[in-house]
Structure formats: structure tokens, C-alpha cells
Design a protein around this motif. Structure first.
Motif, short mmCIF file in Angstrom:
data_model
loop_
_atom_site.label_atom_id
_atom_site.label_comp_id
_atom_site.label_asym_id
_atom_site.label_seq_id
_atom_site.Cartn_x
_atom_site.Cartn_y
_atom_site.Cartn_z
N VAL A 39 -17.01 65.13 -66.73
CA VAL A 39 -16.59 65.41 -65.35
C VAL A 39 -15.80 64.24 -64.79
N VAL A 40 -16.29 63.03 -64.99
CA VAL A 40 -15.61 61.84 -64.49
C VAL A 40 -14.25 61.67 -65.17
N SER A 41 -14.20 61.97 -66.45
CA SER A 41 -12.93 61.87 -67.18
C SER A 41 -11.89 62.80 -66.58
N SER A 42 -12.29 64.02 -66.25
CA SER A 42 -11.36 64.98 -65.65
C SER A 42 -11.03 64.64 -64.21
N ARG A 43 -12.00 64.06 -63.53
CA ARG A 43 -11.84 63.78 -62.10
C ARG A 43 -10.98 62.55 -61.84
N TYR A 44 -11.11 61.52 -62.67
CA TYR A 44 -10.46 60.24 -62.37
C TYR A 44 -9.54 59.70 -63.46
N SER A 54 -14.98 53.53 -71.63
CA SER A 54 -14.95 52.10 -71.26
C SER A 54 -15.51 51.89 -69.87
N TYR A 55 -15.15 52.77 -68.94
CA TYR A 55 -15.67 52.67 -67.57
C TYR A 55 -17.18 52.90 -67.55
N MET A 56 -17.65 53.93 -68.23
CA MET A 56 -19.08 54.24 -68.25
C MET A 56 -19.88 53.11 -68.89
#
Length: 279
Positions: A39-44, A54-56
Motif C-alpha cells: 500500500v505504501v509503495s503504491s501511495r508514495y 529501504s524506507y520500511m
């Protein structure tokens, strides 16, 4: 972004517990984290898995999986992702006061037309060559059929090859909505048999736009009313497409479709946390 990530993880984790979802005790990364990462990959991050991992890893999950491990887990739980989306959809359907729903599709390009012969994802197959009537252009890839609430929140998603007519979504989608709810679609979804059968059984009310040569034409005021209700879905597609990169990187068709699904899923979740601006 951190607030959104934590909120999504907590919500999905609680949801999986309520669904009595069982996982292997030896796993160091749970399924809720995998879904949250998607979800975060698609969102940001425009669907870029490596940047998202890398962010996670730096901000939320030091023991995050490698890219290859994550891809295997992602494909392994694709049915679970669909189930989680359906739970969220049921919430959005309950909050849809007038029970008006909007149905339409938009093209998802795999590559530019000039690169079709060199495309490795789908190869060359006329089944994927479709036409975008609104832009008067051809594309190569898939069509995403989306059923939205009146506010523009996606509640059902289906993907078909680009050459397929929109009417095929009528057989592909479940339309799991309350009885006597109304669906507004363009004239591609006009089906008199379906309308008659639904009306006799007290089920869905089909408020589709009418073709010029139809035997069931609408008066001018009804046409304007249907157009006004349907206007929201164009904004939905514009917002989803704006979040997508020019090229969705994927190695397999299943991976491409899963990423497409997640862009629409993430857009729906942005409403849950009052993040309508999907940038």
C-alpha cells in the motif's frame, strides 16, 4: 507518510486477527507488514518496491525482507490481499448513503505502441491491443474495470485484456452491493436482459447511459441526471492514473496486475484516513 504507514498496519493487523488469519510462527515478517508495504509503495513510491523496502527497513521494520523474498511473499498472499480489500469495501458500501454506484473502465498501458514488438511482459498478442475512445488512441495492455461509490471510493476491481469490450466486466465482477442499489455506467454496459432480470428479482437498478439506436431511450432530463452522477468517476481515474508511473515495472503479467490492483486499493484507503489528495 509515517502516520499513514502505522495507521494502515494497525488497521490491517487487527483485521487479519478478526478474520482468524493464521501464519507460520517461524516467519519474522507478518502478512500485515507485507500488505502495508504494498500500500505504501503504491501511495508514495510509484510502485517501486526497492525504494519502499529501504524506507520500511530504515523507519519501521529493521528486519525487512530482501526484494526477491518480498516478491515471493507478495504473490503468495495475493488472495489474502483481495480478501482484505473486500472487507474495506464492505465498510465503504455501508457508508454510501444513497447507494449510488459508478461503473467504468480505464486503460492500463504495458508499453508504448512502438515498443510492442520488443515487449517481453506480454509478447505480441492482439488480445491486449485496445482502443481508448476518449483519447482516440490505441494502447497495449489491460483494462481496469472499477465500481465506485457515489463519493468515488473504489469497492470492486477487475482486470481484462485491452481488446475486450467493457460489457465483459458485467460477467467478471460480482456486484456485491445491497438490493435495489443503483449502478450508473456508460452505454457500453447497456444490457436489456440484465436490466429486466434484475428488476424482476428486486436486485440492482441499472441506470446506464443509452445508445443512440437503443429501443429504450431516456428523456433529456434523465440523460442530464445520469451524466451528473457519473461525472465523479472521471476524477477518480485521473487521480489513480496520476499516481501511477509512466511504466509499471513487472516481470510477469500477474505482477503487473497486482501492482495495478494495489494502486486502486491504495487510492481507496486514502479516503479512510481523510487523504483524498492522492499524490
Amino acid at each position: 507518510m509515517k502516520y499513514f504507514t502505522v495507521a494502515i498496519y494497525i488497521t490491517i493487523s487487527d483485521m487479519l486477527q478478526a478474520m482468524h488469519h493464521k501464519e507460520d510462527e517461524q516467519r519474522r515478517i507478518d502478512d500485515a507488514t507485507i500488505i502495508t508495504t504494498l500500500v505504501v509503495s503504491s501511495r508514495y513510491f510509484g510502485g517501486n518496491i526497492q525504494n519502499t523496502l529501504s524506507y520500511m527497513k530504515s523507519d519501521h521494520c529493521p528486519g525487512m525482507l530482501s526484494k526477491s523474498q518480498f516478491n515471493r511473499r507478495m504473490h503468495h498472499i495475493k488472495d489474502l490481499i483481495q480478501a482484505v480489500f473486500e472487507v474495506f469495501s464492505s465498510v465503504f458500501k455501508q457508508e454510501n448513503e444513497r447507494q449510488y454506484y459508478l461503473l467504468d473502465s480505464f486503460p492500463v498501458k504495458v508499453c508504448h505502441n512502438i515498443r510492442i514488438s520488443r515487449n517481453r511482459l506480454l509478447g505480441y498478442n492482439d488480445i491486449f491491443r485496445g482502443k481508448n475512445a476518449s483519447k482516440r488512441e490505441y494502447f497495449y495492455g489491460f483494462k481496469a474495470g472499477v465500481l465506485c461509490t457515489e463519493e468515488g471510493i473504489p469497492v470492486e476491481i477487475a482486470l481484462l485484456p485491452g481488446s475486450y469490450h467493457d460489457a465483459r466486466f458485467l460477467n467478471r465482477m460480482d456486484f456485491n452491493i445491497p438490493p435495489e442499489a443503483s449502478i450508473f455506467g456508460d452505454n457500453a454496459f447497456e444490457n436489456h436482459d440484465l436490466e429486466d432480470n434484475s428488476g424482476q428479482m428486486g436486485q440492482i437498478i441499472w441506470e446506464t447511459m443509452r445508445k443512440k439506436n437503443t429501443s429504450r431511450g431516456d428523456i433529456y432530463q434523465i440523460r442530464l441526471w445520469k451524466k451528473a452522477i457519473r461525472r465523479q468517476i472521471e476524477s477518480v481515474f485521473s487521480a489513480i492514473c496520476a499516481a501511477m508511473p509512466k511504466t509499471i515495472h513487472a516481470v510477469t503479467p500477474d505482477g503487473f496486475n497486482l501492482k495495478t490492483f494495489m494502486f486502486i486499493f491504495a487510492y481507496a484507503l486514502s479516503f479512510l484516513f481523510n487523504e483524498q489528495e492522492f499524490v
